[in-house]
Motif scaffolding. Structure first.
Motif, short mmCIF file in Angstrom:
data_model
loop_
_atom_site.label_atom_id
_atom_site.label_comp_id
_atom_site.label_asym_id
_atom_site.label_seq_id
_atom_site.Cartn_x
_atom_site.Cartn_y
_atom_site.Cartn_z
N THR A 1 0.85 -1.20 0.00
CA THR A 1 0.00 0.00 0.00
C THR A 1 0.88 1.25 0.00
O THR A 1 2.01 1.24 0.52
CB THR A 1 -0.89 0.04 1.26
OG1 THR A 1 -0.05 -0.05 2.40
CG2 THR A 1 -1.89 -1.10 1.27
N ASP A 2 0.35 2.34 -0.57
CA ASP A 2 1.14 3.56 -0.73
C ASP A 2 1.66 4.13 0.59
O ASP A 2 2.69 4.79 0.63
CB ASP A 2 0.31 4.65 -1.42
CG ASP A 2 0.11 4.34 -2.90
OD1 ASP A 2 0.75 3.39 -3.38
OD2 ASP A 2 -0.70 5.03 -3.54
N GLU A 3 0.90 3.90 1.67
CA GLU A 3 1.29 4.51 2.95
C GLU A 3 2.46 3.79 3.62
O GLU A 3 3.09 4.32 4.52
CB GLU A 3 0.13 4.49 3.97
CG GLU A 3 -1.20 5.03 3.48
CD GLU A 3 -1.96 4.01 2.65
OE1 GLU A 3 -2.18 2.90 3.15
OE2 GLU A 3 -2.28 4.32 1.50
N ASN B 1 5.24 7.16 -5.96
CA ASN B 1 4.37 7.28 -4.78
C ASN B 1 4.84 6.47 -3.57
O ASN B 1 4.05 6.14 -2.71
CB ASN B 1 2.93 6.86 -5.09
CG ASN B 1 2.38 7.63 -6.26
OD1 ASN B 1 2.64 8.82 -6.39
ND2 ASN B 1 1.64 6.94 -7.12
N LEU B 2 6.10 6.09 -3.54
CA LEU B 2 6.57 5.36 -2.37
C LEU B 2 6.73 6.35 -1.20
O LEU B 2 7.16 7.49 -1.40
CB LEU B 2 7.92 4.69 -2.64
CG LEU B 2 7.93 3.58 -3.68
CD1 LEU B 2 9.34 3.02 -3.82
CD2 LEU B 2 6.96 2.46 -3.33
N ASN B 3 6.40 5.85 -0.03
CA ASN B 3 6.56 6.67 1.18
C ASN B 3 7.98 6.46 1.72
O ASN B 3 8.19 5.76 2.70
CB ASN B 3 5.49 6.24 2.19
CG ASN B 3 5.56 7.02 3.48
OD1 ASN B 3 6.21 8.06 3.56
ND2 ASN B 3 4.90 6.51 4.50
#
Ligand SMILES: [Zn+2]
Length: 402
Positions: free
Chosen positions: A75-77, A104-106
């Motif tokens: 997931t992105d988060e 979009n990697l955190n």
């Protein structure tokens, strides 16, 4: 603690390790098998593994796809931790060069111990063929796990491994790579020893065309130093300029496009187009060299190969006028690619990104782990005979209690 290795127990690459304790769950690397890198029509679902989408954190040892290529499954988060160079590569370079989604990697820079749930994770810089490689020390429930990622002891960062050895104590489980166990006859060659080999080649009466990865910064510096010694100007592509500029932010010794004996050939490819759109190309083109100039004065230059510059050379020069030098892992030549002309190459100058077996043995003797868990190897069955420690052989997808 529960440890599950989803992939990497029977192959070189594709590392993906989960550690779970209570309600805390982390992942160490999230790689794709090496074969996926050259697969046309790549589809991530063909390589899917049974990991969860949610982790408290993921720790990436270094920015080679066989260690990060499946991050898009998360997931992105999800917080993704790596060294400053690894974050830089994942954010800015990987989107240009690979099909493995890293947008979009955190991303979070890991430069000291971090607590994630029940785990304390400490990064240790190590020597490998890409900048920013780390080993991770994980402490939980009074047990210490050390995960090497990919490691070697003959590059310019070998001194960092000494710090790792003296700083990490009482290792219960050493999750250790064993790439070279299946590559017989591999001798230990120091990166610095390659400088004079390149210099000798560059002094020959031919135009040197060197195939090398711009991300292998040790090798780039080696070639640059050999150019200085042989009084040649190094010609690179805009992509290399960009990689060097990013690395240069954290290390002022990295050669830059603006330095005296570097020129830039405007390779015609999609990366150059992106760099033009982003406004970088204009700056690099202040050092532009034309095909005509290379053709007119071939004795002055050393060319860093890429698809476009290779085509230029093969169309403008006879084979006997070129000194084609391959400076990457030989296995790449077996794959169908634009490197076909390199298959007949006579000059091969390279040293591995992975430790020799002898150095791994020495490393184990220094760390003295209570047990070793093999990974990133085709030969886990040989660890028992090679290393002076208990060996815990596990299979992909198997969970063991530590
Ligand atoms: Zn690697």
């Amino acid at each position: 603690m529960n440890l599950t290795i989803y992939r990497g127990t029977n192959e070189i690459g594709g590392n993906c390790i989960e550690i779970e304790s209570g309600n805390s769950r982390i992942l160490l690397d999230c790689g794709i098998p090496l074969e996926a890198i050259s697969t046309k029509n790549f589809n991530i679902s063909d390589y899917k593994i049974d990991i969860k989408a949610n982790y408290d954190a993921v720790f990436v040892t270094h920015a080679h796809p066989d260690h990060y290529g499946l991050l898009a499954l998360l997931t992105d988060e999800t917080p993704i931790y790596g060294s400053v160079d690894t974050c830089e590569l994942l954010k800015n370079i990987a989107p240009l060069t690979t099909k493995f989604q890293t947008k979009n990697l955190n991303l979070k820079v890991l430069d000291k111990t971090v607590q994630v749930g029940e785990f304390l994770v400490t990064p240790h810089s190590i020597d490998h063929s890409i900048a920013g490689a780390c080993a991770f020390e994980i402490f939980c429930k009074n047990k210490t796990i050390l995960y090497t990622g990919d490691i070697r002891f003959h590059g310019r960062c070998k001194g960092k491994n000494k710090a790792l050895i003296s700083n990490v104590k009482n290792v219960d489980y050493l999750i250790m790579e064993g790439t070279t166990i299946s590559r017989v006859g591999q001798e230990k060659v120091f990166e610095d020893d390659l400088i004079s080999l390149f210099e000798d080649e560059f002094k020959k009466d031919k135009l040197p065309l060197v195939q090398v990865s711009a991300q292998n910064i040790d090798r780039f510096v080696t070639i640059y130093k050999a150019c200085l010694k042989s009084k040649k100007t190094l010609v690179i592509d805009p992509y290399s300029c960009y990689v060097l500029e990013l690395y240069g932010k954290n290390n002022k010794n990295i050669p830059q496009f603006s330095w005296n004996n570097i020129r830039v050939y405007r390779a015609n490819n999609s990366i150059t187009n992106v760099l033009e759109t982003n406004g970088f190309l204009k700056k690099y083109m202040k050092k532009e060299i034309s095909a005509n100039e290379i053709q007119k004065y071939p004795h002055k230059f050393v060319l860093k190969g890429n698809f476009d510059i290779n085509n230029l050379c093969f169309s403008k020069f006879k084979n006997e006028e070129l000194n084609i030098i391959f400076s990457m892992w030989k296995g790449y030549l077996d794959r169908p690619s634009y490197l076909d002309k390199y298959k007949d190459v006579t000059t091969y100058i390279h040293t591995s990104g992975h430790s020799t077996v002898g150095d791994l043995q020495q490393f184990v003797d220094n760390i003295r782990p209570k047990a070793i868990i093999p990974i990133h190897t085709e030969c886990k069955d040989k660890y028992k005979a090679l290393f002076n420690s208990n060996i815990i052989e596990i299979m992909d997808n198997e969970t063991i209690y530590l």
